[in-house]
Design a protein around this motif. Structure first.
Motif, PDB file in Angstrom:
ATOM      1  N   LYS A  31      10.147   1.100   6.795  1.00  0.00           N
ATOM      2  CA  LYS A  31      10.074   1.127   5.336  1.00  0.00           C
ATOM      3  C   LYS A  31       9.208   0.006   4.771  1.00  0.00           C
ATOM      4  CE  LYS A  31      14.754   3.020   4.848  1.00  0.00           C
ATOM      5  NZ  LYS A  31      16.085   2.797   4.238  1.00  0.00           N
ATOM      6  N   SER A  32       8.637  -0.799   5.663  1.00  0.00           N
ATOM      7  CA  SER A  32       7.948  -2.015   5.227  1.00  0.00           C
ATOM      8  C   SER A  32       6.480  -2.019   5.610  1.00  0.00           C
ATOM      9  CB  SER A  32       8.606  -3.246   5.847  1.00  0.00           C
ATOM     10  OG  SER A  32       9.976  -3.328   5.532  1.00  0.00           O
ATOM     11  N   ASN A  33       5.685  -2.650   4.750  1.00  0.00           N
ATOM     12  CA  ASN A  33       4.365  -3.110   5.199  1.00  0.00           C
ATOM     13  C   ASN A  33       4.628  -4.306   6.117  1.00  0.00           C
ATOM     14  OD1 ASN A  33       3.335  -1.296   3.374  1.00  0.00           O
ATOM     15  ND2 ASN A  33       2.055  -2.784   2.301  1.00  0.00           N
ATOM     16  N   VAL A  34       3.981  -4.330   7.257  1.00  0.00           N
ATOM     17  CA  VAL A  34       4.164  -5.443   8.184  1.00  0.00           C
ATOM     18  C   VAL A  34       2.811  -6.106   8.412  1.00  0.00           C
ATOM     19  CG1 VAL A  34       4.896  -6.179  10.467  1.00  0.00           C
ATOM     20  CG2 VAL A  34       6.121  -4.338   9.291  1.00  0.00           C
ATOM     21  N   GLY A  47      -4.188 -14.293   6.862  1.00  0.00           N
ATOM     22  CA  GLY A  47      -3.700 -12.935   7.042  1.00  0.00           C
ATOM     23  C   GLY A  47      -4.722 -12.139   7.821  1.00  0.00           C
ATOM     24  N   ILE A  48      -4.355 -11.621   8.984  1.00  0.00           N
ATOM     25  CA  ILE A  48      -5.340 -10.987   9.844  1.00  0.00           C
ATOM     26  C   ILE A  48      -5.181  -9.478   9.976  1.00  0.00           C
ATOM     27  CG2 ILE A  48      -5.838 -13.066  11.178  1.00  0.00           C
ATOM     28  CD1 ILE A  48      -3.993 -11.948  13.377  1.00  0.00           C
ATOM     29  N   PHE A  59      -5.078  -2.628   7.764  1.00  0.00           N
ATOM     30  CA  PHE A  59      -6.089  -3.606   7.360  1.00  0.00           C
ATOM     31  C   PHE A  59      -6.330  -4.614   8.474  1.00  0.00           C
ATOM     32  CE2 PHE A  59      -8.457  -6.476   4.787  1.00  0.00           C
ATOM     33  CZ  PHE A  59      -8.055  -7.739   5.180  1.00  0.00           C
ATOM     34  N   TYR A  60      -7.588  -4.975   8.654  1.00  0.00           N
ATOM     35  CA  TYR A  60      -7.959  -6.043   9.586  1.00  0.00           C
ATOM     36  C   TYR A  60      -8.924  -6.993   8.902  1.00  0.00           C
ATOM     37  CZ  TYR A  60      -6.086  -2.817  13.071  1.00  0.00           C
ATOM     38  OH  TYR A  60      -5.272  -1.973  13.773  1.00  0.00           O
ATOM     39  N   SER A 106      -4.499  -4.865   2.140  1.00  0.00           N
ATOM     40  CA  SER A 106      -5.618  -5.808   2.056  1.00  0.00           C
ATOM     41  C   SER A 106      -5.250  -7.081   1.307  1.00  0.00           C
ATOM     42  CB  SER A 106      -6.812  -5.139   1.371  1.00  0.00           C
ATOM     43  OG  SER A 106      -6.437  -4.677   0.092  1.00  0.00           O
ATOM     44  N   GLN A 107      -4.160  -7.048   0.560  1.00  0.00           N
ATOM     45  CA  GLN A 107      -3.732  -8.215  -0.203  1.00  0.00           C
ATOM     46  C   GLN A 107      -3.174  -9.336   0.666  1.00  0.00           C
ATOM     47  OE1 GLN A 107      -4.104  -8.813  -3.610  1.00  0.00           O
ATOM     48  NE2 GLN A 107      -5.481  -7.099  -3.292  1.00  0.00           N
TER      49      GLN A 107
END
Length: 131
Positions: A31-34, A47-48, A59-60, A106-107
């Motif tokens: 349920k989460s963005n990780v 943040g990578i 996102f990378y 991306s944030q």
């Protein structure tokens, strides 16, 4: 207190590979963005990578694009960071963090987002790339 647990760090030679894991028994990661973050000695937290909870692209950051891959195994409630082609400049403590707040992956490059939006963090795992 850390709610996520990272594992898989260690010492590897340049060009080598490692796979980091991020897991928890306290809530459902699906349920989460990780996000994956790293901090080198004397450096700022970076943040990578970030895998969204549902639809959307992973996102990378440019520093790892093409070398690192983030994936999730919902059955194991685990998110992975596969790191290939490791370089000495990848040496850092690596952290995973999660959020159920709906925010573009991306944030994660934004320091304020890291601090305020990603509320669940791990204790970190050391990755050292050296010959």
């Amino acid at each position: 207190q850390a709610r996520l647990v990272e594992s898989g760090g260690g010492l590897v030679e340049p060009g080598g590979s490692l796979r980091l894991s991020c897991a928890t028994s306290e809530f459902t990661l699906a349920k989460s963005n990780v996000g994956w973050f790293r901090q080198a000695p004397g450096g700022e937290r970076e943040g990578i990578s970030c895998i969204p909870s549902s639809t959307g692209n992973t996102f990378y950051a440019d520093s790892v694009k093409g070398r690192f891959t983030t994936s999730r195994d919902n059955a194991k409630n685990t998110v992975y960071l596969q790191m290939n082609g490791l370089k000495p400049e990848d040496t850092a403590v690596y952290y995973c963090a999660s959020t159920e707040v709906v925010v573009p992956c991306s944030q994660i490059t934004d320091a304020l987002t890291q601090t305020i939006i990603f509320g669940n963090w791990g204790q970190g795992t050391q990755v050292t790339v050296s010959s």
